[in-house]
Each structure stands twice: as C-alpha cells, then as structure tokens.
Design a protein around this motif. Sequence first.
Motif, PDB file in Angstrom:
ATOM      1  N   GLU A 118     -29.279  20.511 -10.329  1.00  0.00           N
ATOM      2  CA  GLU A 118     -28.627  21.233  -9.222  1.00  0.00           C
ATOM      3  C   GLU A 118     -28.767  20.491  -7.895  1.00  0.00           C
ATOM      4  N   GLN A 119     -29.721  19.568  -7.809  1.00  0.00           N
ATOM      5  CA  GLN A 119     -29.875  18.764  -6.591  1.00  0.00           C
ATOM      6  C   GLN A 119     -29.162  17.411  -6.710  1.00  0.00           C
ATOM      7  N   ALA A 120     -28.490  17.191  -7.843  1.00  0.00           N
ATOM      8  CA  ALA A 120     -27.820  15.917  -8.082  1.00  0.00           C
ATOM      9  C   ALA A 120     -26.304  16.031  -7.994  1.00  0.00           C
ATOM     10  N   THR A 121     -25.807  17.131  -7.469  1.00  0.00           N
ATOM     11  CA  THR A 121     -24.364  17.269  -7.300  1.00  0.00           C
ATOM     12  C   THR A 121     -23.915  16.419  -6.119  1.00  0.00           C
ATOM     13  N   VAL A 122     -22.630  16.150  -6.050  1.00  0.00           N
ATOM     14  CA  VAL A 122     -22.093  15.369  -4.935  1.00  0.00           C
ATOM     15  C   VAL A 122     -22.430  16.039  -3.612  1.00  0.00           C
ATOM     16  N   GLY A 123     -22.205  17.336  -3.533  1.00  0.00           N
ATOM     17  CA  GLY A 123     -22.480  18.058  -2.288  1.00  0.00           C
ATOM     18  C   GLY A 123     -23.944  18.011  -1.896  1.00  0.00           C
ATOM     19  N   ALA A 124     -24.822  18.218  -2.862  1.00  0.00           N
ATOM     20  CA  ALA A 124     -26.261  18.209  -2.571  1.00  0.00           C
ATOM     21  C   ALA A 124     -26.734  16.824  -2.149  1.00  0.00           C
ATOM     22  N   LEU A 125     -26.265  15.796  -2.815  1.00  0.00           N
ATOM     23  CA  LEU A 125     -26.677  14.439  -2.461  1.00  0.00           C
ATOM     24  C   LEU A 125     -26.135  14.026  -1.090  1.00  0.00           C
ATOM     25  N   ARG A 126     -24.916  14.411  -0.798  1.00  0.00           N
ATOM     26  CA  ARG A 126     -24.364  14.092   0.525  1.00  0.00           C
ATOM     27  C   ARG A 126     -25.115  14.847   1.624  1.00  0.00           C
ATOM     28  N   ALA A 127     -25.514  16.067   1.336  1.00  0.00           N
ATOM     29  CA  ALA A 127     -26.262  16.850   2.332  1.00  0.00           C
ATOM     30  C   ALA A 127     -27.606  16.200   2.637  1.00  0.00           C
ATOM     31  N   ARG A 128     -28.209  15.544   1.652  1.00  0.00           N
ATOM     32  CA  ARG A 128     -29.497  14.867   1.850  1.00  0.00           C
ATOM     33  C   ARG A 128     -29.342  13.512   2.535  1.00  0.00           C
ATOM     34  N   ALA A 129     -28.143  12.963   2.522  1.00  0.00           N
ATOM     35  CA  ALA A 129     -27.940  11.599   3.004  1.00  0.00           C
ATOM     36  C   ALA A 129     -27.186  11.561   4.333  1.00  0.00           C
ATOM     37  N   THR A 130     -27.548  12.433   5.238  1.00  0.00           N
ATOM     38  CA  THR A 130     -26.832  12.484   6.519  1.00  0.00           C
ATOM     39  C   THR A 130     -27.030  11.219   7.346  1.00  0.00           C
ATOM     40  N   ASP A 131     -28.032  10.427   7.041  1.00  0.00           N
ATOM     41  CA  ASP A 131     -28.284   9.186   7.779  1.00  0.00           C
ATOM     42  C   ASP A 131     -27.536   7.984   7.209  1.00  0.00           C
ATOM     43  N   VAL A 132     -26.775   8.179   6.133  1.00  0.00           N
ATOM     44  CA  VAL A 132     -26.063   7.076   5.505  1.00  0.00           C
ATOM     45  C   VAL A 132     -24.739   6.846   6.241  1.00  0.00           C
ATOM     46  N   ASP A 133     -24.542   5.621   6.684  1.00  0.00           N
ATOM     47  CA  ASP A 133     -23.318   5.229   7.383  1.00  0.00           C
ATOM     48  C   ASP A 133     -22.249   4.899   6.345  1.00  0.00           C
ATOM     49  N   ILE A 134     -21.180   5.666   6.307  1.00  0.00           N
ATOM     50  CA  ILE A 134     -20.111   5.421   5.339  1.00  0.00           C
ATOM     51  C   ILE A 134     -18.864   4.830   5.995  1.00  0.00           C
ATOM     52  N   SER A 135     -19.007   4.367   7.209  1.00  0.00           N
ATOM     53  CA  SER A 135     -17.853   3.758   7.881  1.00  0.00           C
ATOM     54  C   SER A 135     -17.580   2.377   7.289  1.00  0.00           C
ATOM     55  N   GLU A 136     -16.309   1.983   7.333  1.00  0.00           N
ATOM     56  CA  GLU A 136     -15.953   0.646   6.881  1.00  0.00           C
ATOM     57  C   GLU A 136     -16.390  -0.345   7.941  1.00  0.00           C
ATOM     58  N   THR A 137     -16.997  -1.430   7.505  1.00  0.00           N
ATOM     59  CA  THR A 137     -17.521  -2.435   8.423  1.00  0.00           C
ATOM     60  C   THR A 137     -16.989  -3.800   8.019  1.00  0.00           C
ATOM     61  N   SER A 138     -16.415  -4.505   8.948  1.00  0.00           N
ATOM     62  CA  SER A 138     -15.838  -5.821   8.663  1.00  0.00           C
ATOM     63  C   SER A 138     -16.942  -6.855   8.425  1.00  0.00           C
ATOM     64  N   LYS A 139     -16.561  -7.932   7.778  1.00  0.00           N
ATOM     65  CA  LYS A 139     -17.499  -9.021   7.524  1.00  0.00           C
ATOM     66  C   LYS A 139     -17.994  -9.621   8.845  1.00  0.00           C
ATOM     67  N   SER A 140     -17.097  -9.714   9.813  1.00  0.00           N
ATOM     68  CA  SER A 140     -17.511 -10.282  11.103  1.00  0.00           C
ATOM     69  C   SER A 140     -18.520  -9.382  11.808  1.00  0.00           C
ATOM     70  N   GLU A 141     -18.390  -8.061  11.631  1.00  0.00           N
ATOM     71  CA  GLU A 141     -19.363  -7.142  12.227  1.00  0.00           C
ATOM     72  C   GLU A 141     -20.711  -7.270  11.536  1.00  0.00           C
ATOM     73  N   TYR A 142     -20.708  -7.406  10.209  1.00  0.00           N
ATOM     74  CA  TYR A 142     -21.972  -7.628   9.506  1.00  0.00           C
ATOM     75  C   TYR A 142     -22.619  -8.927   9.975  1.00  0.00           C
ATOM     76  N   ARG A 143     -21.813  -9.968  10.146  1.00  0.00           N
ATOM     77  CA  ARG A 143     -22.341 -11.241  10.620  1.00  0.00           C
ATOM     78  C   ARG A 143     -22.961 -11.068  12.006  1.00  0.00           C
ATOM     79  N   ARG A 144     -22.262 -10.359  12.906  1.00  0.00           N
ATOM     80  CA  ARG A 144     -22.773 -10.128  14.258  1.00  0.00           C
ATOM     81  C   ARG A 144     -24.105  -9.401  14.209  1.00  0.00           C
TER      82      ARG A 144
END
Length: 151
Positions: A118-144
């Motif tokens: 019950e803690q392994a559902t998509v909703g439950a896991l996303r609720a626990r991972a509020t610090d995870v950045d899911i934005s798309e990041t370009s290669k040049s930004e990673y390099r920077r």
Amino acid sequence: GWVAPWLDRLERHIVNQSWTGVSFLPTGMTPTDVWRKNFLACYITEPSGLNNRNHLGIDTIAWECDYPHSDSTWPNSPEMLMEELVASECTDEEIDKITFGNAARFFDWDPFAHIPREQATVGALRARATDVDISETSKSEYRRRYELANS
C-alpha cells in the motif's frame, strides 16, 4: 513487438529444417515452449507486445521505464503505461504480472519485503518524493552545474 514474429520464424524453421534430423531444443519442446520457460522480455512502451501477450505468455512480459536513458518515459511513466495497459484491455492480474510480479518471480525477489504494497503505489511514492526534481534539464545545464560544483 519483435518477440512474437521471431518465435513464429523459429517455429517455421524447426519444421522447415526437420529433414536434417538435428534439433537444439529439449525433447518435446517448441521454441515457444523454451521461450516461456526461460525468458523474460522487458519493454518500455510497446503496444504490439501487449497485444501479443497471449502468444508470448503473460508470465514472460515485464515493463521497465529505462530511466535515465533518453527513450525513458519518466517522469510520466505510470500514466503512459496505464494508457497502454487499458488500451490493450489487460486485466488487473495481468497488470500486476507485467508491472512487478513477473520480474519479482524471475529474480526471486519480494519487493514488499522492503516496503508494504500500500506504500508502493504511484501516488504513495510520489507523495514521499516531494524533493525529487522531475523537470527536464538540458545537457548544457547539467554541464554548467557540474562545472560550478567542481570549480
């Protein structure tokens, strides 16, 4: 999508080459039987594979998101996967097998020994991972960021 036609071809070649008297298959087994007994095919997004699940054997199909590779569907993997499962009219039992059950069985691993189901559902896991950045990041930004951290 590629496994079913490949098995069809193997089945045909076994018949076509039977005149040689040589077989590399266990006695009484077809190529499809050997596939179902020994293999697990993973896919990222493949409606054709889902539509061939009865031919392949539902116990031989597993889903993967392939994060962080460029063909991954992350961070929208659960939604994209569910669309494909629904479009293919998969049952709840088939969904469980494809999404975790087959891989867990194949690798003799119990995912729920580590986290309750019950803690392994998509909703439950996303609720626990509020610090995870899911934005798309370009290669040049990673390099920077790398250069900034290492300067």
